[in-house]
Design an enzyme around this catalytic site. Structure first.
Site, mmCIF file in Angstrom:
data_model
loop_
_atom_site.group_PDB
_atom_site.id
_atom_site.type_symbol
_atom_site.label_atom_id
_atom_site.label_comp_id
_atom_site.label_asym_id
_atom_site.label_seq_id
_atom_site.Cartn_x
_atom_site.Cartn_y
_atom_site.Cartn_z
ATOM 1 N N GLY A 46 22.484 22.937 -18.859
ATOM 2 C CA GLY A 46 21.344 22.690 -17.979
ATOM 3 C C GLY A 46 20.439 23.903 -17.931
ATOM 4 O O GLY A 46 20.803 24.989 -18.415
ATOM 5 N N GLN A 51 14.346 29.782 -14.464
ATOM 6 C CA GLN A 51 14.934 30.514 -15.595
ATOM 7 C C GLN A 51 13.952 30.698 -16.747
ATOM 8 O O GLN A 51 14.194 31.527 -17.627
ATOM 9 C CB GLN A 51 16.176 29.786 -16.105
ATOM 10 C CG GLN A 51 17.299 29.766 -15.070
ATOM 11 C CD GLN A 51 18.534 29.112 -15.630
ATOM 12 O OE1 GLN A 51 18.631 27.905 -15.675
ATOM 13 N NE2 GLN A 51 19.464 29.927 -16.095
ATOM 14 N N CYS A 91 26.360 31.385 -16.417
ATOM 15 C CA CYS A 91 24.938 31.074 -16.272
ATOM 16 C C CYS A 91 24.181 31.834 -17.359
ATOM 17 O O CYS A 91 24.465 33.010 -17.594
ATOM 18 C CB CYS A 91 24.459 31.505 -14.886
ATOM 19 S SG CYS A 91 22.704 31.228 -14.620
ATOM 20 N N LEU A 92 23.220 31.177 -17.980
ATOM 21 C CA LEU A 92 22.422 31.832 -19.023
ATOM 22 C C LEU A 92 21.625 33.013 -18.462
ATOM 23 O O LEU A 92 21.239 33.905 -19.212
ATOM 24 C CB LEU A 92 21.453 30.835 -19.666
ATOM 25 C CG LEU A 92 22.088 29.730 -20.508
ATOM 26 C CD1 LEU A 92 21.030 28.731 -20.941
ATOM 27 C CD2 LEU A 92 22.812 30.295 -21.709
ATOM 28 N N HIS A 133 24.874 23.583 -9.674
ATOM 29 C CA HIS A 133 24.437 24.866 -10.244
ATOM 30 C C HIS A 133 22.910 24.908 -10.387
ATOM 31 O O HIS A 133 22.261 25.881 -9.978
ATOM 32 C CB HIS A 133 25.124 25.049 -11.603
ATOM 33 C CG HIS A 133 24.781 26.325 -12.302
ATOM 34 N ND1 HIS A 133 25.669 27.361 -12.425
ATOM 35 C CD2 HIS A 133 23.645 26.733 -12.921
ATOM 36 C CE1 HIS A 133 25.079 28.360 -13.079
ATOM 37 N NE2 HIS A 133 23.858 27.991 -13.399
ATOM 38 N N GLU A 134 22.338 23.856 -10.970
ATOM 39 C CA GLU A 134 20.879 23.863 -11.222
ATOM 40 C C GLU A 134 20.097 23.795 -9.914
ATOM 41 O O GLU A 134 19.049 24.443 -9.773
ATOM 42 C CB GLU A 134 20.483 22.709 -12.136
ATOM 43 C CG GLU A 134 21.136 22.713 -13.509
ATOM 44 C CD GLU A 134 21.065 24.046 -14.223
ATOM 45 O OE1 GLU A 134 20.124 24.807 -13.999
ATOM 46 O OE2 GLU A 134 21.990 24.324 -15.008
ATOM 47 N N HIS A 137 19.801 27.101 -8.323
ATOM 48 C CA HIS A 137 18.761 27.952 -8.937
ATOM 49 C C HIS A 137 17.427 27.757 -8.224
ATOM 50 O O HIS A 137 16.649 28.703 -8.087
ATOM 51 C CB HIS A 137 18.558 27.570 -10.409
ATOM 52 C CG HIS A 137 19.403 28.339 -11.368
ATOM 53 N ND1 HIS A 137 19.330 29.696 -11.494
ATOM 54 C CD2 HIS A 137 20.324 27.921 -12.274
ATOM 55 C CE1 HIS A 137 20.181 30.092 -12.440
ATOM 56 N NE2 HIS A 137 20.797 29.033 -12.923
HETATM 57 NI NI NI Z 1 22.324 29.054 -14.277
#
Ligand code: NI
Length: 168
Positions: A46, A51, A91-92, A133-134, A137
């Site tokens: 995702g 991000q 997480c990226l 998670h998303e 963010h």
């Molecule tokens: Ni993330």
């Protein structure tokens, strides 16, 4: 479409509360297309708009399954959560780390789709984790903010993460 560089900590855009999207126009469609391409390029499950440096309430998810379709979430909100489990997360925007956190077992999310039509998604397992998670963010929250304990955060190498869950 284009791949956009992914913002990582301590980029302040990751800490902003993202703004609601008033409607879908060509610029929003283009942003979503770029987010999907960026998510695939990074092998993420995702990606949330902050991000890629855009503080809007938009996220995209694609489960790592064959022929899984992308889920596009505009103005998503969790309206129901049930259960609790401890799982590893990455997480990226926090590259090279993984940590243990608590997530719900199942969640129900209300959002708008690419046509700004209201949708509801009830999910468990990996999809429930990715949705939580998303959506976090979009509140400026990262999983490292609520680790089960500080020492549960560990360094991982790219090779370690290849077959591991990586929400985004
Ligand atoms: Ni993330």
């Amino acid at each position: 479409m284009a791949v956009i560089p992914i913002r990582t900590l301590p980029d302040p855009v990751l800490r902003q509360k993202a703004k609601k999207v008033p409607g879908v126009d060509p610029s929003i469609r283009k942003l979503i297309g770029n987010m999907i391409e960026t998510m695939y390029e990074a092998n993420g499950v995702g990606l949330a708009a902050p991000q890629v440096g855009v503080s809007l309430r938009i996220a995209v998810i694609c489960m790592p399954e064959e022929e899984a379709e992308e889920i596009i979430l505009i103005n998503p909100e969790i309206i129901k959560k049930a259960g609790e489990r401890e799982i590893e997360e990455r997480c990226l925007s926090v590259p090279g780390y993984a940590g243990m956190i608590k997530r719900a077992v199942s969640v129900t999310v209300k959002a708008r789709d690419i046509n700004f039509k209201e949708i509801r998604i009830k999910a468990d397992g990996l999809l429930a984790q990715a949705l939580e998670h998303e959506i976090e963010h979009l509140q400026g929250v990262l999983y490292v903010d609520h680790l089960v304990s500080p020492d549960s955060l560990k360094k991982v190498t790219a090779a370690d993460s290849e077959n591991e869950f990586q929400p985004d």
